[in-house]
Design an enzyme around this catalytic site. Structure first.
Site, short mmCIF file in Angstrom:
data_model
loop_
_atom_site.label_atom_id
_atom_site.label_comp_id
_atom_site.label_asym_id
_atom_site.label_seq_id
_atom_site.Cartn_x
_atom_site.Cartn_y
_atom_site.Cartn_z
N ALA A 30 21.08 31.26 44.87
CA ALA A 30 19.88 32.37 45.02
C ALA A 30 19.36 32.58 43.98
O ALA A 30 18.96 33.65 43.48
CB ALA A 30 20.74 33.71 45.44
N HIS A 35 16.72 33.60 36.81
CA HIS A 35 16.97 31.96 36.53
C HIS A 35 15.94 31.12 36.06
O HIS A 35 16.45 30.37 35.29
CB HIS A 35 17.74 31.50 38.05
CG HIS A 35 18.63 32.37 38.48
ND1 HIS A 35 18.69 33.35 39.40
CD2 HIS A 35 20.04 32.54 38.06
CE1 HIS A 35 20.01 33.54 39.70
NE2 HIS A 35 20.84 33.32 38.95
N GLY A 146 21.75 34.77 30.76
CA GLY A 146 21.14 35.74 30.60
C GLY A 146 21.97 37.13 29.95
O GLY A 146 23.08 37.48 30.08
N ASP A 149 23.82 40.08 32.07
CA ASP A 149 25.29 40.18 32.38
C ASP A 149 25.82 40.07 30.74
O ASP A 149 26.59 39.18 30.48
CB ASP A 149 25.81 38.78 33.01
CG ASP A 149 25.44 39.02 34.63
OD1 ASP A 149 25.93 39.84 35.21
OD2 ASP A 149 24.74 38.18 35.04
#
Length: 282
Positions: A30, A35, A146, A149
């Site tokens: 996704a 990303h 990233g 998180d």
């Protein structure tokens, strides 16, 4: 062109053929601009970029959205190709866990039991187990994650350090929509009205980050979260230690908007040290 491999044998052959430095970006698919940013950063720092797509069942709780999690492989492959990914490893659960549910997992320690870990018991053991396995299978020089998180990033750094896995872990700042909402695959579940409500999270973080004293940071952030179903609002050290400041700290929030759970965080600079853990429960 991005080559796709799905088995351990195909991955091992492709990895052995790679020349130069290798960077990995691990995802659950996704893919979005967040990303893509990780992939671009990897591309800047390595000769070979390897991405993974795997929806890891170990990190989902019994009441979480494993079946609902979006699976958009063709679109994800297009993102990888556009960002110059050399190799994409997309295993099934049977490939990642050939003997079924692992009997041995990576325990995250005390940090894995607070914040996200308190709300999602067992989550970080599932995360660290799959990240550890993927690091061993892909054998990268660098791995990019990233900062959205942030607790996950902190725990991965600790695992790699403590287990001496020999990989450089690189954190990449959170990518946001123009309105400030942190990019997440779960944003697609928000209605228009819920999305407007969700902006309270980034507003709260910005309000808190504008202050320099722990109590004022939390008070300013809390004022922006009225009417939001907050799991936690917490101010911790940059390494998520319990006593933030003086210096760099991290303000973290998790909340539910409708049926969607969102997390976000920002760095904060403190002028005075806190004497106790600064955390606001729901």
């Amino acid at each position: 062109m991005t080559a796709v491999v799905r088995t351990r044998e195909e991955l091992a052959a492709a990895r052995s053929a790679a020349r130069g430095s290798v960077a990995v970006v691990m995802t659950m698919g996704a893919l979005h601009e967040g990303h893509a940013t990780l992939l671009r950063e990897a591309r800047k720092h390595a000769d070979v970029v390897l991405a993974t797509i795997f929806v890891n069942p170990l990190q989902f709780g019994p009441n979480e959205d494993l079946a609902r999690y979006p699976r958009t492989f063709d679109a994800d492959l297009a993102v990888c190709a556009a960002e110059g990914v050399d190799l994409l490893f997309a295993p099934t659960p049977e490939v990642m866990y050939p003997h079924g549910q692992p009997q041995v997992t990576v325990h995250p320690g005390p940090l894995g039991e607070v914040l996200e870990g308190a709300v999602r018991p067992g989550h970080f053991a599932g995360v660290l187990t799959v990240v550890g396995k993927l690091l061993l299978l892909t054998r990268p020089d660098l791995a990019f994650f990233g900062e959205k998180d942030y607790q996950q990033l902190t725990l991965i750094k600790a695992m790699v350090h403590d287990l001496e896995l020999g990989v450089e872990i690189v954190g990449v700042p959170t990518v946001r929509e123009p309105d400030g909402l942190a990019l997440s695959s779960r944003n697609r579940y928000l209605s228009a009205a819920e999305r407007e409500t969700a902006l309270a999270l980034s507003r709260a973080l910005r309000a808190g980050a504008a202050r320099r004293e722990p109590a004022a940071v939390l008070a300013a952030a809390r004022a922006e979260l009225a009417g939001v179903d907050v799991d936690y609002l917490a101010l911790r050290g940059a390494d998520l230690s319990e006593d933030p400041g003086p210096g760099e700290a991290r303000l973290l929030v998790a909340a539910r908007v409708g049926t969607t759970r969102l997390i976000d965080n920002l760095p904060v600079h403190l002028d005075a040290a806190a004497t106790t853990t600064e955390e606001e429960p729901a």
